[in-house]
Scaffold this active site. Structure first.
Site, PDB file in Angstrom:
ATOM      1  N   HIS B  47       0.819  -1.209   0.000  1.00  0.00           N
ATOM      2  CA  HIS B  47       0.000   0.000   0.000  1.00  0.00           C
ATOM      3  C   HIS B  47       0.857   1.266   0.000  1.00  0.00           C
ATOM      4  O   HIS B  47       0.561   2.228  -0.687  1.00  0.00           O
ATOM      5  CB  HIS B  47      -0.901  -0.034   1.235  1.00  0.00           C
ATOM      6  CG  HIS B  47      -1.926   1.041   1.272  1.00  0.00           C
ATOM      7  ND1 HIS B  47      -3.107   0.965   0.564  1.00  0.00           N
ATOM      8  CD2 HIS B  47      -1.951   2.229   1.923  1.00  0.00           C
ATOM      9  CE1 HIS B  47      -3.813   2.055   0.787  1.00  0.00           C
ATOM     10  NE2 HIS B  47      -3.142   2.842   1.601  1.00  0.00           N
ATOM     11  N   HIS B  94     -10.311   2.659  -1.405  1.00  0.00           N
ATOM     12  CA  HIS B  94     -10.488   2.241  -0.017  1.00  0.00           C
ATOM     13  C   HIS B  94     -11.283   0.943  -0.021  1.00  0.00           C
ATOM     14  O   HIS B  94     -12.301   0.803   0.647  1.00  0.00           O
ATOM     15  CB  HIS B  94     -11.162   3.331   0.817  1.00  0.00           C
ATOM     16  CG  HIS B  94     -10.355   3.712   2.006  1.00  0.00           C
ATOM     17  ND1 HIS B  94     -10.891   4.106   3.205  1.00  0.00           N
ATOM     18  CD2 HIS B  94      -9.017   3.743   2.188  1.00  0.00           C
ATOM     19  CE1 HIS B  94      -9.933   4.372   4.059  1.00  0.00           C
ATOM     20  NE2 HIS B  94      -8.774   4.174   3.470  1.00  0.00           N
ATOM     21  N   SER B 312      -5.377   7.222  12.882  1.00  0.00           N
ATOM     22  CA  SER B 312      -6.454   8.144  13.256  1.00  0.00           C
ATOM     23  C   SER B 312      -6.575   9.209  12.178  1.00  0.00           C
ATOM     24  O   SER B 312      -5.569   9.703  11.666  1.00  0.00           O
ATOM     25  CB  SER B 312      -6.133   8.817  14.594  1.00  0.00           C
ATOM     26  OG  SER B 312      -6.268   7.890  15.640  1.00  0.00           O
ATOM     27  N   SER B 537      -4.220  -0.624  -6.044  1.00  0.00           N
ATOM     28  CA  SER B 537      -4.797  -1.492  -5.030  1.00  0.00           C
ATOM     29  C   SER B 537      -4.724  -2.929  -5.541  1.00  0.00           C
ATOM     30  O   SER B 537      -5.467  -3.310  -6.442  1.00  0.00           O
ATOM     31  CB  SER B 537      -6.250  -1.096  -4.761  1.00  0.00           C
ATOM     32  OG  SER B 537      -6.867  -2.056  -3.931  1.00  0.00           O
TER      33      SER B 537
END
Lengths: 231, 744
Positions: B47, B94, B312, B537
């Site tokens: 990634h 995503h 986060s 991806s």
């Protein structure tokens, strides 16, 4: 004439309201940060749409405690013109300047699309540029737009001609299909009994020129400007 | 603090290979600490490192006259649009998080790509997406679809960016592994472009935005594995988004850039503080020393490992201009955001991480990053067996339809073709009051206040074609996204891409990948649309197999003047309907073939890139001359579906059409086949001479198909359909599927 557009943390239609007043209507406009406590010198105050405080807790429930809201209440009580659009409408209800509440859409989903509004009272500070029962094409974009109030208040709103707009079909009929959120009696916008504070869920700030599919929203701003100029 | 003992086993549990672990020992000259192992494992994950793709990505065309930043240099591509303005745009996947937690997975996908844009100093003005799911007949798919749409909507709506376009396809290959690609577009004045590169020794390193929690730890590593039943256990690795904080973070960031308070800034996405510190310093050739005890935390007792790997959301790392720290703090205070000085830029080359003064990691920044010491692999390739078999399929075995009207209705109600209004109405697509072409148009068109120009934007990929022929299929994805931009009045100028593939260690998958990159290069060169960046991806597989290879193209086009904005639908009765390009009846990989045989097979439609470029120049010139009333690309469902859409997409009025096409033996292939390089335009018949002289100049064939009417859609003696009924089939389909009870 001086117009003010309030910025709450999370407001996101502030720039649109500023743009339409400044560049479409050539007015003197200022942004007002939500911690301001003084609205002296302003003729019109706009509470724009968006997600003040992320819509956390309940739409408008936190923003109404912003310091500027005390000033907005004073401004309104002194007869100043206040225009609440979408989240602005929700904040005005939470602040008690307008009766009723905006609840989750009946579909429980956010809805963004052009809708038709029938002008129910074309003789107000906010609609004097419209004709009787004129049908306006203006978009909505909200998840909490179902207008609700108790029977007594509703009767009073109707009796005093405080309901300004209702969702309608192309031809002006008040149908369930035309109601995008399940609002009571298809109500899309109301004003207070004194006629100087208005809230509406649809966005005139997104439909003020033909390039944006419809210019009907300009009539709302024009009406307010007519009102101030005539005083 | 009791930390696990670092050894090869632990490294392998972190997804590192033995070879990679040996390389780490070599680089450090010692065994890494636990924190360092965590840092290497995320930075060298697929990634973050692009280790299996970067060598091929480097072959893509990246040069163009409008490009201000080359692919890979900054967080997003940057294109000069004139008038002192530039457009930053990028698309990112995503997929893995959305497969296990659709709402948060999709929401944080939007959040991540928006941060990439405003990190560059650009204000996001539009969002798009590209989504793939299995069949809506499946309850789990409906749950994923519903959650993803809500997640995208809630994040973008609250943030205040209009989601103006996108594409959604449903196919069994995506059953367990949906694709969620989010694109964002921003605008910035040339002199306010921010950089992620820093060199200023001694300057303060600050973290602003949300505090750091335990969410999303190892998200980047999770994204570098196949989806399996065990993936469900990785739900805690999915980050949680807060669009309200992101909105505040954007306003604060743009205010700091405007006031020239910062040297460099980098958003924190995958691999959090680890990735942002190492990328910023590696680019500038300097070092950084940070103290973790200074990082604002959400929960007590977080270990250095957790702080460094936390993903986060809604955080930024920035390097302050000398003496501007207080002004930065004041802006953060105004917007109710955390801000803290956590370290300094150093003259060394290392990232030094301390925890209460004790060094927990000390690594040369350069070895961690893509383009530096991160591994680069070339994988084995093998042409998959299915390709030749599919190409050999004899399409003439498809039975001819008895009733063309019912085929048309079935195609219009297929979720791949049907109206996506159930989705787009959940997205605020008008905030900022710039949206000119509403969703459902060939490309989204937005104006830019204060100048005459506008932007046309489109995401596109027909993965069935890519599956049947990765090279031609990818060329088609580029060509079609450009054609959509042209039909809307824009000139295609550059692309961003999101390459969704299976496991690169499987030679068949890597062959698809390599061919797709080759096809993208061909098309981008032919159409003069360089690649400005994007995202890869891999590992989009589940126990049933890999997804179709899906190289999604995000195309940026510029409208020289907003008067050129064109929509797809008919405007006037009696207008003449003209086809630019030719019908040849390619039916391989079509929605029609899928409908008739329930198969994705046949040969991918042919594409002549040189002709495609001429067709696009021709169509744009005609539009710019002002006489084209509508222009619509023909794609899924072919000519008949495109004509039906022209009839009923006008929000004010429906039209009909009388169409005559030369008869051939297989009219079903002509009407429903998906030949490339075709555009349907409508114009006043008096302007046909002008159109013909333009088509002649570009050597593009044009043929008069018929006339716009107020009646039915009629095509030869084959189709005679009430347009309102066609519209109902088209509009109701997806909403009806989603109204079924029992989503899980």
């Amino acid at each position: 004439m001086k117009c003010g557009v309030i910025i709450f943390p999370g407001s996101n239609c502030d720039h649109d309201c500023y743009h339409v007043l400044k560049h479409v209507f050539n007015q003197n406009v200022e942004f007002i940060w939500h911690k301001e406590a003084d609205l002296k010198g302003f003729d019109i105050i706009v509470l724009p749409g968006g997600f003040s405080y992320g819509d956390y807790l309940r739409t408008g429930a936190i923003a109404r405690f912003s310091p500027v809201m005390n000033a907005v209440i004073d401004f309104a009580n002194n007869g100043g013109l206040v225009l609440g659009i979408c989240n602005g409408f929700q904040i005005l209800c939470e602040a008690g300047l307008l009766p009723g509440a905006l609840m989750r859409n009946q579909s429980l989903r956010f809805v963004c699309k052009f809708v038709n509004l029938r002008v129910e009272n074309h003789d107000s500070a906010f609609t004097n540029d419209c004709t009787e029962n004129e049908v306006l094409n203006i978009p909505v974009a909200h998840a909490e737009g179902l207008y609700y109030t108790d029977r007594e208040t509703l009767d009073r709103l109707n009796k005093n001609n405080q309901v300004l707009f209702r969702y309608c079909s192309n031809s002006g009929e008040l149908t369930d299909e035309a109601n995008p959120n399940g609002s009571l009696e298809n109500i899309a916008g109301i004003m207070n009994a004194e006629g100087n504070v208005m809230g509406m869920m649809p966005h005139p700030d997104r439909s003020y020129e033909e390039l944006l599919t419809s210019a009907d929203g300009a009539k709302i701003f024009q009406s307010v400007l007519n009102m101030v100029q005539s005083n | 603090m009791n930390e696990p003992i670092v050894n090869l086993n632990l490294a392998q549990e972190h997804g590192l290979s033995e070879e990679e672990y040996r390389k780490i020992l070599d680089i450090l000259g010692r065994t890494p600490t636990f924190t360092e192992l965590g840092i290497f494992s995320v930075m060298w994950s697929e990634h973050c490192s692009y280790k299996n793709s970067i060598a091929l990505l480097k072959t893509l065309p990246k040069k163009g006259q409008h490009l201000l930043v080359e692919a890979g240099e900054e967080n997003a591509g940057l294109v000069d649009i004139g008038d002192g303005l530039a457009v930053a745009f990028k698309i990112e996947s995503h997929n893995h998080p959305s497969a296990v937690e659709p709402y948060q997975g999709a929401a944080t996908g939007v959040g991540g790509i928006l941060r990439d844009i405003f990190t560059m100093g650009a204000r996001p003005i539009a969002a798009l997406n590209s989504l793939r799911f299995g069949s809506l007949k499946n309850a789990r798919v409906r749950y994923l679809f519903d959650g993803v749409v809500k997640g995208i909507g809630d994040y973008g709506n609250c943030f205040g960016v209009p989601t103006v376009g996108g594409e959604i396809y449903f196919d069994d290959s995506y059953q367990g592994n949906p694709l969620v690609n989010a694109m964002a577009v921003g605008i910035v004045k040339h002199d306010r472009v921010a950089t992620a590169t820093v060199k200023n020794t001694g300057a303060s390193v600050m973290i602003i935005g949300s505090s750091t929690g335990k969410d999303g730890i190892h998200g980047a590593t999770f994204a570098s594995e196949e989806i399996s039943e065990a993936s469900e256990e990785k739900r805690p690795q999915v980050q949680v988004g807060d669009p309200f904080t992101e909105k505040l973070l954007m306003e604060a960031t743009l205010e700091m850039i405007k006031n020239d308070l910062i040297v460099g800034i980098q958003d924190m996405g995958a691999a959090g503080i680890t990735c942002s510190t190492s990328e910023m310093t590696a680019k500038g050739g300097c070092g950084m020393e940070i103290e973790l005890a200074k990082v604002p935390l959400r929960e007590k007792n977080m270990t250095p490992y957790e702080i460094m790997l936390s993903e986060s959301q809604e955080r930024m790392l920035l390097v302050a201009q000398d003496g501007k720290e207080d002004e930065i703090n004041a802006i953060c205070e105004k917007w109710d955001l955390e801000s803290e000085i956590i370290g300094q830029v150093t003259s060394g080359k290392n990232i030094v991480v301390k925890n209460n003064g004790e060094t927990v990691a000390d690594i040369p920044a350069d070895v961690l990053v893509l383009g530096g010491g991160a591994p680069v692999y070339y994988r084995e390739t093998k042409k998959p067996d299915y390709i030749d078999a599919a190409e050999a399929f004899d399409v003439n075995t498809i039975p001819k339809p008895n009733d063309y009207n019912s085929v048309l209705v079935s195609l219009l109600s297929s979720p791949n073709i049907a109206s996506k209004e159930w989705v787009v109405q959940q997205y605020d697509h008008m905030v900022r009051s710039n949206t000119v072409n509403l969703p459902g148009s060939d490309a989204a068109v937005i104006r830019i206040k204060g100048i005459e120009k506008g932007l046309a934007l489109k995401t596109d990929c027909n993965s069935r074609f890519v599956y049947l022929n990765p090279r031609t299929g990818t060329q088609i994805a580029v060509a079609e996204s450009a054609r959509n931009v042209v039909c809307s009045g824009g000139k295609p100028v550059a692309i961003t891409n999101c390459l969704n593939f299976g496991n690169p260690y499987k030679p068949e998958i890597y062959w698809q990948f390599k061919e797709a990159i080759g096809g993208m290069s061909d098309a981008c060169l032919a159409l003069k649309t360089p690649v400005t960046g994007g995202n890869v991806s891999f590992y989009n597989e589940n126990p049933m197999g890999a997804v179709y290879p899906t190289p999604v193209i995000g195309m940026l086009g510029i409208l020289e003047n907003m008067n050129h904005a064109t929509t797809s639908f008919f405007k006037n009765e009696n207008d003449m309907i003209v086809l630019l390009g030719e019908n040849s009846g390619h039916v391989g990989g079509s929605e029609y073939l899928k409908l008739q045989l329930d198969k994705v097979t046949g040969a991918c439609p042919a594409l002549d890139l040189e002709f495609e470029a001429r067709l696009q120049d021709c169509c744009l010139e005609a539009i710019q001359n002002g006489f084209v009333n509508s222009a619509h690309d023909t794609s899924e469902g072919g000519l008949a579906v495109a004509l039906a859409e022209c009839c009923f997409l006008n929000p004010k009025d429906n039209f009909g059409a009388d169409i005559t096409i030369n008869e051939t033996d297989r009219m079903d292939f002509i009407l429903f086949g998906e030949d490339q390089s075709r555009v349907i335009v409508s114009l006043n018949s008096g302007d046909y001479g002008k159109l013909s002289s333009i088509t002649e100049k570009h050597k593009v064939p044009n043929s008069v198909l018929g006339t716009v009417t107020s009646g039915n859609l009629k095509i030869n003696a084959l189709i005679d359909s009430n347009v309102n009924q066609l519209e109902r089939a088209y509009r109701g389909s997806i909403g009806n599927e989603m109204d079924i009870e029992g989503n899980i």
